[in-house]
Design an enzyme around this catalytic site. Structure first.
Site, PDB file in Angstrom:
ATOM      1  N   THR A   1       0.853  -1.195   0.000  1.00 11.32           N
ATOM      2  CA  THR A   1       0.000   0.000   0.000  1.00 11.32           C
ATOM      3  C   THR A   1       0.886   1.242   0.000  1.00 11.32           C
ATOM      4  O   THR A   1       0.670   2.188  -0.770  1.00 11.32           O
ATOM      5  CB  THR A   1      -0.939  -0.023   1.227  1.00 11.32           C
ATOM      6  OG1 THR A   1      -1.778  -1.182   1.114  1.00 11.32           O
ATOM      7  CG2 THR A   1      -1.798   1.226   1.312  1.00 11.32           C
TER       8      THR A   1
ATOM      9  N   ASN B   1      -5.423  -9.544  -8.103  1.00  9.01           N
ATOM     10  CA  ASN B   1      -5.646 -10.213  -6.823  1.00  9.01           C
ATOM     11  C   ASN B   1      -7.060 -10.772  -6.729  1.00  9.01           C
ATOM     12  O   ASN B   1      -7.348 -11.585  -5.857  1.00  9.01           O
ATOM     13  CB  ASN B   1      -5.394  -9.239  -5.658  1.00  9.01           C
ATOM     14  CG  ASN B   1      -6.240  -7.994  -5.748  1.00  9.01           C
ATOM     15  OD1 ASN B   1      -6.199  -7.293  -6.759  1.00  9.01           O
ATOM     16  ND2 ASN B   1      -7.010  -7.706  -4.736  1.00  9.01           N
TER      17      ASN B   1
ATOM     18  N   GLN C   1       0.908  -9.778  -6.482  1.00  8.43           N
ATOM     19  CA  GLN C   1       0.467 -11.172  -6.659  1.00  8.43           C
ATOM     20  C   GLN C   1       1.325 -11.913  -7.693  1.00  8.43           C
ATOM     21  O   GLN C   1       1.001 -13.040  -8.064  1.00  8.43           O
ATOM     22  CB  GLN C   1      -1.015 -11.216  -7.073  1.00  8.43           C
ATOM     23  CG  GLN C   1      -1.965 -10.548  -6.089  1.00  8.43           C
ATOM     24  CD  GLN C   1      -2.080 -11.287  -4.756  1.00  8.43           C
ATOM     25  OE1 GLN C   1      -1.631 -12.421  -4.604  1.00  8.43           O
ATOM     26  NE2 GLN C   1      -2.686 -10.628  -3.777  1.00  8.43           N
TER      27      GLN C   1
ATOM     28  N   SER D   1       5.351  -6.979  -1.857  1.00  4.80           N
ATOM     29  CA  SER D   1       5.003  -7.029  -0.434  1.00  4.80           C
ATOM     30  C   SER D   1       5.320  -8.407   0.135  1.00  4.80           C
ATOM     31  O   SER D   1       4.891  -9.425  -0.407  1.00  4.80           O
ATOM     32  CB  SER D   1       3.501  -6.736  -0.294  1.00  4.80           C
ATOM     33  OG  SER D   1       3.114  -6.790   1.045  1.00  4.80           O
TER      34      SER D   1
ATOM     35  N   HIS E   1       4.443 -10.174   2.817  1.00  3.22           N
ATOM     36  CA  HIS E   1       3.515 -11.124   3.438  1.00  3.22           C
ATOM     37  C   HIS E   1       2.712 -11.938   2.419  1.00  3.22           C
ATOM     38  O   HIS E   1       1.980 -12.849   2.772  1.00  3.22           O
ATOM     39  CB  HIS E   1       2.585 -10.432   4.445  1.00  3.22           C
ATOM     40  CG  HIS E   1       1.477  -9.603   3.879  1.00  3.22           C
ATOM     41  ND1 HIS E   1       0.166 -10.017   3.912  1.00  3.22           N
ATOM     42  CD2 HIS E   1       1.472  -8.394   3.283  1.00  3.22           C
ATOM     43  CE1 HIS E   1      -0.605  -9.072   3.380  1.00  3.22           C
ATOM     44  NE2 HIS E   1       0.162  -8.079   2.984  1.00  3.22           N
TER      45      HIS E   1
ATOM     46  N   THR F   1      13.571   5.032  10.271  1.00  6.76           N
ATOM     47  CA  THR F   1      14.548   3.947  10.428  1.00  6.76           C
ATOM     48  C   THR F   1      14.057   2.701   9.714  1.00  6.76           C
ATOM     49  O   THR F   1      12.899   2.305   9.876  1.00  6.76           O
ATOM     50  CB  THR F   1      14.766   3.659  11.933  1.00  6.76           C
ATOM     51  OG1 THR F   1      15.194   4.871  12.544  1.00  6.76           O
ATOM     52  CG2 THR F   1      15.798   2.569  12.153  1.00  6.76           C
TER      53      THR F   1
ATOM     54  N   CYS G   1      -9.236  -6.269   1.615  1.00  7.86           N
ATOM     55  CA  CYS G   1      -9.374  -4.839   1.852  1.00  7.86           C
ATOM     56  C   CYS G   1     -10.752  -4.347   1.437  1.00  7.86           C
ATOM     57  O   CYS G   1     -11.201  -3.303   1.866  1.00  7.86           O
ATOM     58  CB  CYS G   1      -8.315  -4.070   1.070  1.00  7.86           C
ATOM     59  SG  CYS G   1      -6.734  -4.886   1.056  1.00  7.86           S
TER      60      CYS G   1
HETATM   61  N1  PMP Z   1      -1.800  -4.669  -4.310  1.00  6.66           N
HETATM   62  C1  PMP Z   1      -2.339  -5.886  -4.489  1.00  6.66           C
HETATM   63  C2  PMP Z   1      -2.543  -6.407  -5.892  1.00  6.66           C
HETATM   64  C3  PMP Z   1      -2.720  -6.663  -3.394  1.00  6.66           C
HETATM   65  O1  PMP Z   1      -3.255  -7.876  -3.586  1.00  6.66           O
HETATM   66  C4  PMP Z   1      -2.516  -6.144  -2.089  1.00  6.66           C
HETATM   67  C5  PMP Z   1      -2.923  -6.944  -0.860  1.00  6.66           C
HETATM   68  N2  PMP Z   1      -4.266  -7.386  -0.896  1.00  6.66           N
HETATM   69  C6  PMP Z   1      -1.942  -4.869  -1.947  1.00  6.66           C
HETATM   70  C7  PMP Z   1      -1.595  -4.170  -3.090  1.00  6.66           C
HETATM   71  C8  PMP Z   1      -1.690  -4.258  -0.595  1.00  6.66           C
HETATM   72  O2  PMP Z   1      -0.636  -4.924   0.034  1.00  6.66           O
HETATM   73  P1  PMP Z   1      -0.158  -4.614   1.526  1.00  6.66           P
HETATM   74  O3  PMP Z   1      -1.022  -5.472   2.401  1.00  6.66           O
HETATM   75  O4  PMP Z   1       1.278  -5.052   1.580  1.00  6.66           O
HETATM   76  O5  PMP Z   1      -0.306  -3.171   1.773  1.00  6.66           O
END
Ligand code: PMP
Length: 373
Positions: free
Chosen positions: A70, A146, A176, A196, A198, A234, A317
């Site tokens: 994000t 996604n 993704q 990202s 995670h 940091t 989200c």
């Molecule tokens: N972009 C895409 C295509 C995603 O699938 C996601 C997570 N659902 C994000 C951005 C946001 O990622 P983050 O949780 O690392 O902010």
């Protein structure tokens, strides 16, 4: 629990926890401080930048470490928009961390345009072509959706950019795609790219933005000037080093083949079951959509969880909001959207788990169908 919502997030590798712990409790020094210990940490951070650039197939440029996708998306788009008043192009398929930034730029008076998606879930290239011109400053689109797993034709998009909008930067949200499908920023001529940790078994709250040239963007947060002055604060060294551990552990090609087999296995189990339809966009093997005729996706999700299977309802989200902007955009029927769940795999699942999940999905659906009819 059999977890089939891996596009939402993934389970962190144990090895990442160990790396995190090491850089949180042993080598915990601030990489910007002047002690020798800090310099060692700084060197490891720089080496990780190089390591990730190689993984991205970059021959120039650098990585700005961020607090996740994000933030990377905000930095790429707002950072480019701070460079002057031009035109900006997005797609209707973008994640809210791009789509809402784009909408807000429009509200602030910037010239923002959105491209349509085709029925195949990909950006409609003819529509994109019609919107390109020399005033376009930025094209921002995702690599893999996604919501559907559809893969955009980035090579064709960068060729259109080269021909019709040579002043435009190409930013790709590859959340993704990175560590899931093979690609290279050099071959696809990508200028900025978001990832990202995670989403590939690393920690939450850490990611990065690849930039081919630092002057593409201006900072959006003021502070101590870390990360080339583009992301003050940091650095999250434990998170960044743990993200590296995840990248080191993953074999993208091997995982891709395995996940493709898992997806085909599930689709085979579900094929021919009356009332269950697979919306497979022939994109990433990691994501697909299931439609349950006559039963709400949300009802299926809760009933499946009771039986030990967790699925998703599209982007976490936006899952709590009504409807699904992306499925609507590609012309999926409203009833089908309400009756849909997102299935997303990870490469460490077994075919036994998929068999169990498939059987549970059929059982739960038939059971609910019987009760409601
Ligand atoms: N972009 C895409 C295509 C995603 O699938 C996601 C997570 N659902 C994000 C951005 C946001 O990622 P983050 O949780 O690392 O902010």
């Amino acid at each position: 629990m059999i977890f089939l919502d891996n596009a939402g997030t993934t389970k962190m590798f144990r090895e990442c926890v160990e790396t995190y712990s090491h850089f949180a409790c042993e080598e915990f020094y601030n990489p910007s401080a002047v002690s020798r210990q800090s310099a060692f940490v700084h060197a490891k951070l720089e080496d990780t930048r190089k390591f990730l650039l190689k993984k991205l197939g970059a021959v120039e440029g650098t990585i700005i470490f961020t607090g996740g996708a994000t933030e990377s998306n905000n930095l790429a788009i707002k950072g480019a928009a701070r460079n002057g008043n031009f035109e900006y192009i997005f797609s209707n398929g973008e994640h809210p961390s791009v789509f809402n930034v784009a909408k807000n730029l429009g509200l602030e008076g910037k010239n923002v345009k959105f491209c349509k998606l085709g029925k195949n879930g990909k950006i409609d290239l003819a529509d994109l072509e019609s919107k390109l011109n020399k005033n376009v400053k930025l094209i921002s689109c995702m690599l893999v959706s996604n919501e559907t797993g559809a893969i955009n034709e980035i090579k064709a998009i960068s060729s259109l950019r080269d021909r019709l909008a040579s002043n435009a930067l190409l930013h790709v949200d590859a959340v993704q795609g990175f560590m899931k499908i093979p690609f290279s920023v050099e071959a696809l001529k990508i200028d900025m790219l978001t990832f990202s940790a995670h989403k590939f078994h690393g920690p939450k709250g850490v990611g990065g933005l690849y930039v081919r040239k630092l002057n593409y963007i201006k900072n959006i947060v003021d502070g101590g000037g870390q990360e080339y002055g583009l992301r003050s604060g940091t650095e999250n060294v434990p998170g960044i080093m743990a993200m590296r551990t995840a990248v080191e552990k993953i074999d993208v090609k091997k995982n891709f083949e395995h996940v493709l087999e898992l997806k085909q296995q599930l689709n085979k189990i579900l094929s021919g079951v009356q009332g269950i339809k697979v919306l497979d966009f022939n994109g990433s093997p990691y994501i697909e959509v299931l439609v349950f005729d006559g039963v709400k996706g949300e009802t299926m999700l809760h009933a499946l969880e009771e039986k030990g299977v967790i699925v998703g309802l599209g982007s976490a989200c936006s899952a709590k909001k009504a409807g699904n902007r992306i499925l609507q955009e590609i012309g999926i029927d409203k009833d089908e959207i309400i009756s849909s769940c997102r299935i997303s795999f990870n490469a460490y699942m077994t075919s036994e788990e998929i068999e169990k999940a498939g059987k549970t999905i059929i059982e739960v659906y038939n059971d609910i169908k019987k009760r409601v009819s």
